[in-house]
Design an enzyme around this catalytic site. Structure first.
Site, PDB file in Angstrom:
ATOM      1  N   ASP A 145       0.853  -1.190   0.000  1.00  0.00           N
ATOM      2  CA  ASP A 145       0.000   0.000   0.000  1.00  0.00           C
ATOM      3  C   ASP A 145       0.892   1.243   0.000  1.00  0.00           C
ATOM      4  OD1 ASP A 145      -3.085   0.666   0.669  1.00  0.00           O
ATOM      5  OD2 ASP A 145      -1.773   2.166   1.584  1.00  0.00           O
ATOM      6  N   ILE A 146       0.574   2.199  -0.872  1.00  0.00           N
ATOM      7  CA  ILE A 146       1.357   3.436  -0.945  1.00  0.00           C
ATOM      8  C   ILE A 146       1.064   4.289   0.291  1.00  0.00           C
ATOM      9  CG2 ILE A 146       1.801   5.545  -2.262  1.00  0.00           C
ATOM     10  CD1 ILE A 146       0.868   4.033  -4.756  1.00  0.00           C
ATOM     11  N   ASP A 156      -2.157   9.950  -9.961  1.00  0.00           N
ATOM     12  CA  ASP A 156      -2.108   8.924 -11.009  1.00  0.00           C
ATOM     13  C   ASP A 156      -0.667   8.620 -11.410  1.00  0.00           C
ATOM     14  OD1 ASP A 156      -4.832   8.811 -10.984  1.00  0.00           O
ATOM     15  OD2 ASP A 156      -5.121   9.994 -12.815  1.00  0.00           O
ATOM     16  N   ASN A 171      -2.738  13.318  -3.637  1.00  0.00           N
ATOM     17  CA  ASN A 171      -3.923  13.813  -4.343  1.00  0.00           C
ATOM     18  C   ASN A 171      -4.373  15.169  -3.807  1.00  0.00           C
ATOM     19  OD1 ASN A 171      -4.313  11.716  -6.195  1.00  0.00           O
ATOM     20  ND2 ASN A 171      -5.410  10.464  -4.713  1.00  0.00           N
ATOM     21  N   GLU A 204      -4.808   2.542  -4.008  1.00  0.00           N
ATOM     22  CA  GLU A 204      -3.349   2.610  -3.930  1.00  0.00           C
ATOM     23  C   GLU A 204      -2.732   1.300  -3.482  1.00  0.00           C
ATOM     24  OE1 GLU A 204      -4.917   4.543  -0.076  1.00  0.00           O
ATOM     25  OE2 GLU A 204      -5.582   4.167  -2.129  1.00  0.00           O
TER      26      GLU A 204
END
Length: 356
Positions: free
Chosen positions: A214-215, A231, A222, A257
């Site tokens: 997971d980022i 993106d 964002n 993500e």
């Protein structure tokens, strides 16, 4: 009815909020359910959010799948496949009819040959009469049979070409349906299928491992720089994963993500080494605006790892890797965490405050 998120819940990242919602509402930890809940909580589709809320607590899997088919185009694959199946069935029926006609024609020809033999064997008929009669009959019959055979072959070739075209269309549909359009990685549906196949042969499960990544602080990218930068972050992570891992390793974007890697023919030591290699590769990859020179800061990953031999099913494997991921994120992020049974107690204790 959905309970309004508290300040604590609002401070959580999207992946954590999705997991909390699934556990609170008794939704099974299937990848396709994660996708549905993620989109329902994303607020970009009010209709989906309303329909999801209407399912209430402990919704049936059949109701979740029915809603998923309404809102996700790739969930409509059943109709496409059924249409192709009908077309292939029609072509096969046509081929069978042609073969039966050819069989009937050959049977008639065989019968005619038998009659010709009987005539030749008739002693009462003059030789010249026999030959004249038989040659005329066989000549006409052979010509007719060859012409019919030629038509059958042409029809068979035509139908074979049509079925090959259907196959190509199905292959292309499958490629599109299994691909995430943004990262060009496999998508959640493809991941769901591959994960389930691990346990088709229970004895082979010991050679597999699942890594979920997971980022970290993805929402910040964002909110601070806009969705185009978000993106791009997803694209960078996908590119680093593809360049870091072997081409035969299965990599998927499983939602938002979150990414997943399924390793085959691996050991615990090799799996942990690969997870750390991925984490370091992503962290060391710069994210800058090429035109303005703005540095958006480092991208980091939290990773949860579970060996397939430590689970009895695909769902259990995913859930245990998810518990490990949760532990990694809530232990400081930017780290890899192997699943251990003792993590369950800590996980349940921390989530209790979000359950109603």
């Amino acid at each position: 009815m959905t309970v309004a998120p508290s300040n604590k819940v609002q401070s959580m990242d999207t992946a954590t909020l999705v997991l909390a919602t699934m556990r609170r509402r008794g939704i099974s930890g299937l990848p396709r359910n994660y996708e549905l809940v993620y989109e329902a909580l994303n607020s970009s589709n009010p209709t989906l959010t309303k329909q999801f809320d209407a399912l209430g607590r402990n919704p049936a899997q059949a109701d979740l799948d029915a809603l998923g088919k309404k809102v996700f185009p790739h969930h409509h694959r059943t109709g496409v496949v059924e249409g192709a199946h009908d077309k292939i069935s029609g072509e096969l029926d046509g081929m069978l009819r042609l073969l039966k006609q050819e069989q009937s024609s050959m049977e008639s020809y065989s019968k005619l040959l038998g009659e010709a033999y009987n005539r030749i064997s008739t002693k009462s008929m003059a030789s010249a009469e026999i030959l004249s009669n038989v040659i005329g009959v066989l000549s006409n019959a052979t010509g007719d049979n060859m012409e019919k055979g030629k038509v059958v072959v042409e029809h068979m070739v035509e139908r074979a070409r049509e079925m090959e075209q259907v196959k190509l269309e199905l292959d292309e549909y499958k490629r599109i349906a299994n691909t995430d359009p943004l990262t060009r990685l496999a998508n959640r549906r493809a991941f769901d299928d591959v994960l389930a196949n691990i346990y088709n042969e229970q004895r082979n499960a010991m050679y597999y491992a699942l890594i979920v990544a997971d980022i970290d602080h993805f929402k910040k990218f964002n909110d601070t720089y806009g969705h185009p930068v978000g993106d791009r972050v997803l694209g960078v992570v996908a590119a680093v994963m593809k360049s870091t891992l072997r081409k035969d390793v299965f990599i998927a974007r499983t939602g938002g993500e979150e990414f997943a890697v399924i390793l085959q023919g691996t050991s615990l030591e090799i799996t942990m080494e690969i997870a750390e290699r991925l984490r370091n590769a992503v962290e060391s990859t710069p994210l800058r605006n090429q035109k303005t020179g703005v540095n958006y800061g480092p991208i980091t990953l939290s990773l949860g790892i579970c060996m397939a031999s430590d689970a009895d099913s695909a769902e259990e494997l995913y859930n245990k890797a998810d518990v490990a991921l949760y532990t990694a994120k809530h232990s400081g992020r930017n780290r890899s965490q192997l699943y251990k049974p003792e993590l369950n107690q800590e996980f349940e204790k921390n989530w209790a405050i979000y359950k109603t």
